[in-house]
Design an enzyme around this catalytic site. Structure first.
Site, PDB file in Angstrom:
ATOM      1  N   ARG A  14       0.842  -1.182   0.000  1.00  0.00           N
ATOM      2  CA  ARG A  14       0.000   0.000   0.000  1.00  0.00           C
ATOM      3  C   ARG A  14       0.884   1.240   0.000  1.00  0.00           C
ATOM      4  O   ARG A  14       1.884   1.306   0.720  1.00  0.00           O
ATOM      5  CB  ARG A  14      -0.930   0.023   1.228  1.00  0.00           C
TER       6      ARG A  14
ATOM      7  N   HIS B 102      -0.008  -0.260  -9.730  1.00  0.00           N
ATOM      8  CA  HIS B 102      -0.773  -1.156  -8.848  1.00  0.00           C
ATOM      9  C   HIS B 102      -1.217  -2.410  -9.605  1.00  0.00           C
ATOM     10  O   HIS B 102      -2.387  -2.792  -9.588  1.00  0.00           O
ATOM     11  CB  HIS B 102      -1.989  -0.422  -8.272  1.00  0.00           C
TER      12      HIS B 102
ATOM     13  N   GLU C 120      -2.463   7.624  -5.000  1.00  0.00           N
ATOM     14  CA  GLU C 120      -2.756   7.017  -6.303  1.00  0.00           C
ATOM     15  C   GLU C 120      -4.224   7.110  -6.721  1.00  0.00           C
ATOM     16  O   GLU C 120      -4.546   7.014  -7.904  1.00  0.00           O
ATOM     17  CB  GLU C 120      -2.324   5.551  -6.326  1.00  0.00           C
TER      18      GLU C 120
END
Length: 331
Positions: free
Chosen positions: A233, A294, A262
């Site tokens: 994360r 991601h 993000e």
């Protein structure tokens, strides 16, 4: 019943539609859930969301007003959901508590080796028929130390790969993993792990107590030539502090599949727009930094498991069953 799925990627859509076939109708949209898109969910009792959905109080209240009673998130992380508000509104919330740990662990290693061996720079050069080796020297991983922050299923999978490379293993977690210890891992204090590891990788959940786990002090504790990888994360790293250290010429390589700001960027095409995030714009200019969008979880195996579990979570909701995936039970 028809279910609305937000933030569905093109590769993901056929898997979702096939998985729900014979159970419920599914409508997939590529927009992400936020305050502006929440009205789309009006009339849908059940919706499915992605990890970058905004499920804060205002969005949850808009969903509840439109008749939504169940949220099936297609991810393990749920730090984007205000669970207290969801419970107050009488909404059921479920997540995917498990999917292939190898997808993320293998991608973390992909980032580590890409920055170590300067793969992106080499590929860019050879496309221009520049075959020089200047600036492409990396290091053997054999005999060096991998520090694994978070030794759950993904951290264990990463450690097994590191063991295959012949690396020494340091671990840090609230509980020791016997499988990691069988590989020869030593559990040490975080500061020692950071100070003595050649490669540091993050595999812990984002919670208030882990936010900026790697802050300015932690970054200064690391070796100047260390490699830092984050496929967990974005909020685990203080990105502004990381940029400061990079500007000082520190770290052999940094591989980031996540970024703390993000939301509203990752999974979207921003190539024709001015980037307003100065920190991210500066971050991607460093030659020893590799940022991806991601995608660590994004394999056929992992996404298939995520989709299958999402279907199960919806079926559990409609039949009144409860599983370990439920974060807020049906009232």
């Amino acid at each position: 019943m028809e279910i609305l799925a937000f933030g569905v990627q093109a590769d993901e859509r056929p898997l979702i539609e096939k998985a729900f076939e014979g159970h419920h109708d599914i409508r997939c949209v590529d927009v992400f859930l936020n305050e502006d898109t929440a009205p789309i969910a009006a009339g849908y009792e059940v919706i499915s969301t992605s990890v970058n959905a905004d499920l804060g109080p205002r969005v949850l209240e808009a969903l509840a007003a439109g008749g939504t009673r169940m949220i099936a998130q297609r991810s393990t992380g749920f730090n984007n959901i205000d669970l207290d508000v969801a419970e107050r509104l009488g909404m059921t919330v479920a997540r995917v508590s498990y999917y292939s740990p190898y997808s993320v662990a293998e991608f973390a290693w992909t980032l580590a080796m890409a920055v170590n061996r300067r793969v992106v720079r080499a590929s860019t050069r050879t496309r221009d028929f520049d075959f020089r080796l200047d600036g492409l020297m990396g290091r053997d991983m054999y005999g060096r130390t991998a520090g694994v922050l978070g030794t759950g299923k993904i951290g264990e999978a990463f450690a097994r790969i590191a063991h295959g490379f012949g690396m020494r293993l340091f671990g840090w977690d609230i509980a020791e993993n016997p499988a990691c210890m069988e590989l020869g891992m030593r559990y040490v204090p975080k500061d020692q792990l950071l100070a003595e590891s050649d490669l540091v990788t993050l595999h812990v959940p984002l919670m208030p107590e882990t936010r900026h786990l790697i802050d300015a002090t932690a970054l200064k504790t690391m070796r100047d030539d260390a490699i830092l990888v984050n496929s967990s994360r974005g909020g685990l790293i203080d990105t502004a502090a990381l940029v400061t250290e990079l500007r000082a010429g520190r770290f052999s390589g940094v591989g980031l599949d996540v970024y703390e700001a993000e939301a509203g960027l990752f999974f979207l095409d921003k190539s024709l727009q001015a980037v307003e995030d100065d920190t991210l714009a500066r971050l991607v200019t460093f030659p020893n930094v590799l940022v991806t969008s991601h995608q660590a979880y994004y394999t056929e195996d992992a996404v298939g498991q995520i989709v299958d579990t999402t279907v199960k979570n919806v079926l559990d909701y409609t039949t009144g069953r409860r599983s370990e995936n439920v974060l807020v039970p049906r009232s």
